[in-house]
Scaffold this active site. Structure first.
Site, PDB file in Angstrom:
ATOM      1  N   HIS A 149     -19.306 -22.485  -7.327  1.00 49.99           N
ATOM      2  CA  HIS A 149     -18.716 -23.600  -7.560  1.00 49.99           C
ATOM      3  C   HIS A 149     -18.443 -23.738  -9.099  1.00 49.99           C
ATOM      4  O   HIS A 149     -17.418 -24.049  -9.478  1.00 49.99           O
ATOM      5  CB  HIS A 149     -19.432 -25.029  -7.221  1.00 49.99           C
ATOM      6  CG  HIS A 149     -18.555 -26.273  -7.170  1.00 49.99           C
ATOM      7  ND1 HIS A 149     -17.508 -26.318  -6.368  1.00 49.99           N
ATOM      8  CD2 HIS A 149     -18.324 -27.366  -8.214  1.00 49.99           C
ATOM      9  CE1 HIS A 149     -16.787 -27.517  -6.749  1.00 49.99           C
ATOM     10  NE2 HIS A 149     -17.605 -27.972  -7.733  1.00 49.99           N
TER      11      HIS A 149
ATOM     12  N   ASP B 110     -18.857 -20.712  -3.158  1.00 51.54           N
ATOM     13  CA  ASP B 110     -19.045 -22.176  -3.317  1.00 51.54           C
ATOM     14  C   ASP B 110     -20.109 -22.666  -2.045  1.00 51.54           C
ATOM     15  O   ASP B 110     -19.642 -22.467  -1.237  1.00 51.54           O
ATOM     16  CB  ASP B 110     -17.838 -22.706  -3.475  1.00 51.54           C
ATOM     17  CG  ASP B 110     -17.750 -24.177  -3.750  1.00 51.54           C
ATOM     18  OD1 ASP B 110     -19.230 -24.831  -3.803  1.00 51.54           O
ATOM     19  OD2 ASP B 110     -16.822 -24.728  -4.247  1.00 51.54           O
TER      20      ASP B 110
ATOM     21  N   SER C   8     -12.544 -29.118  -7.762  1.00 54.34           N
ATOM     22  CA  SER C   8     -13.770 -30.068  -7.247  1.00 54.34           C
ATOM     23  C   SER C   8     -13.181 -31.360  -7.032  1.00 54.34           C
ATOM     24  O   SER C   8     -12.272 -31.805  -6.115  1.00 54.34           O
ATOM     25  CB  SER C   8     -14.703 -29.883  -8.531  1.00 54.34           C
ATOM     26  OG  SER C   8     -15.898 -30.416  -7.875  1.00 54.34           O
TER      27      SER C   8
END
Length: 360
Positions: A333, A304, A143
């Site tokens: 995610h 995601d 991320s």
């Protein structure tokens, strides 16, 4: 005066050390008078410093998840083989942040704007000055940590032999920018936020709860909720199993984010929105990615909704010598938290292969 918050203590996050790197000038023009980076290390640096791995942290996260989920003997990130350095990003609550600094020019609402590039420059200085590390066997992050991995590979190509950005892009998208704006407004619209001058994170509990609700909608996939995968996520020790999906949202996601510091989340959100390696090349993304010499595996997560595979694949196609390695997790995610053993096995397999690839 720094605000006390038990969430940002070794009792919750695990052991770490603070390393000061002095006065630090930021890309936006602000200054941190004495930047302290919270660092956790695992393993031993070898004589020629060739076994160093850097892991930058993600939004809201600390070194704890990496220690608990990804690092261990026999894993790809094996502390018996590598010296692994996890650096908490600036403003994340452990490193110098709005609520934990006694430097009055930058406390609370006065905390300066920080960019991804600032984190990477600070990490490079830390590794060089504190540990004597000038080249990295691998930079890996998820991320916002992936944003930093991309930045490392572009900004310091001669220092990065391998890179693995997981669930993150080199250039943030308009979709992500707009999504993050809603996360910010959920917090700042709470009257208890008081323009960033709250007396306790608990004053902003309602805003942090709304922030968590937004994460539940996009951080976890529709299939995660529809299949009731959440039922297999263990409840906190001593608590009853989840009664329904709303109970899971309340006691898991809301409860987690309501422990955090609002200004820390806002500091990270601002830099997330503006992550862009093309800042290194006058706005030319292809030119920026063309600077990369590291062997790179670009690793999106299939469900995601923030950093979808298509966005990651488009950047990978511009990156010389890179490969796309899609990961699979029904959690989307939030698959980064390692809810599925199959996901972790994929990560280990790909990172193991990458680390075994001879460096240039």
């Amino acid at each position: 005066m720094p605000l006390d918050n038990a969430f940002y203590t070794p009792d919750v996050q695990g052991d770490y050390e603070l390393h000061g790197i002095g006065r630090f000038e930021l890309e936006e023009g602000g200054i941190i008078p004495d930047l302290q980076l919270a660092v956790a290390t695992y393993g031993t640096l070898n004589e020629d410093s060739s076994n160093a791995i850097l892991i930058p942290t993600w939004f809201s996260g600390t070194h704890a998840t990496w220690e608990q989920v990804y690092i261990g003997p026999g894993r790809a990130l094996d502390p018996e083989q590598y010296f692994i350095v996890v650096v908490n990003q600036i403003g994340n609550g452990l490193s110098t942040s709005a609520h934990n600094t006694t430097d009055s020019p930058i406390t609370m609402s006065k905390f300066p704007k920080v960019r991804i590039g600032d984190d990477v420059r600070a990490q490079e200085q830390l590794l060089r000055e504190v540990f004597g590390i000038t080249r990295l066997a691998l930079v890996v992050g998820g991320s916002m940590g992936a944003q930093q991995a991309w930045e490392w590979a572009v900004r310091f190509p001669e220092k990065v032999l391998r890179a693995a950005p997981i669930a993150g892009t080199a250039q943030n998208t308009p979709h992500d920018f707009l999504f993050t704006t809603t996360l910010v407004e959920a917090i700042t619209s709470d009257p208890g936020f008081a323009g960033g001058e709250y007396s306790s994170h608990a004053d902003v509990s309602a805003g942090l709860g709304r922030h968590a609700d937004i994460w539940a909608v996009l951080g976890l996939s529709t299939d995660f909720w529809k299949t009731e995968f959440w039922r297999g996520v263990p409840a906190p020790e001593g608590e009853e199993p989840w009664a329904d999906f709303e109970d899971f949202q309340s006691r898991f996601i809301r409860a987690l984010f309501q422990l955090m510091d609002p200004n820390a989340l806002l500091t990270m959100a601002w830099k997330w929105q503006r992550g862009d390696v093309a800042r290194n090349t006058g706005g030319d993304l292809a030119k920026a990615l063309g600077r990369i010499t590291a062997k790179m595996f670009v690793m999106p997560i299939d469900h995601d909704m923030f950093f979808p595979t298509a966005d990651c694949a488009a950047e990978q196609a511009l990156t010389p010598g890179s490969e796309l390695r899609e990961l699979h997790s029904i959690a989307g995610h939030f698959g980064l938290f390692g809810f599925q053993s199959s996901y972790l096995e994929e990560v280990d397999a790909h990172l193991g292969e990458l680390l075994a690839t001879p460096s240039s």
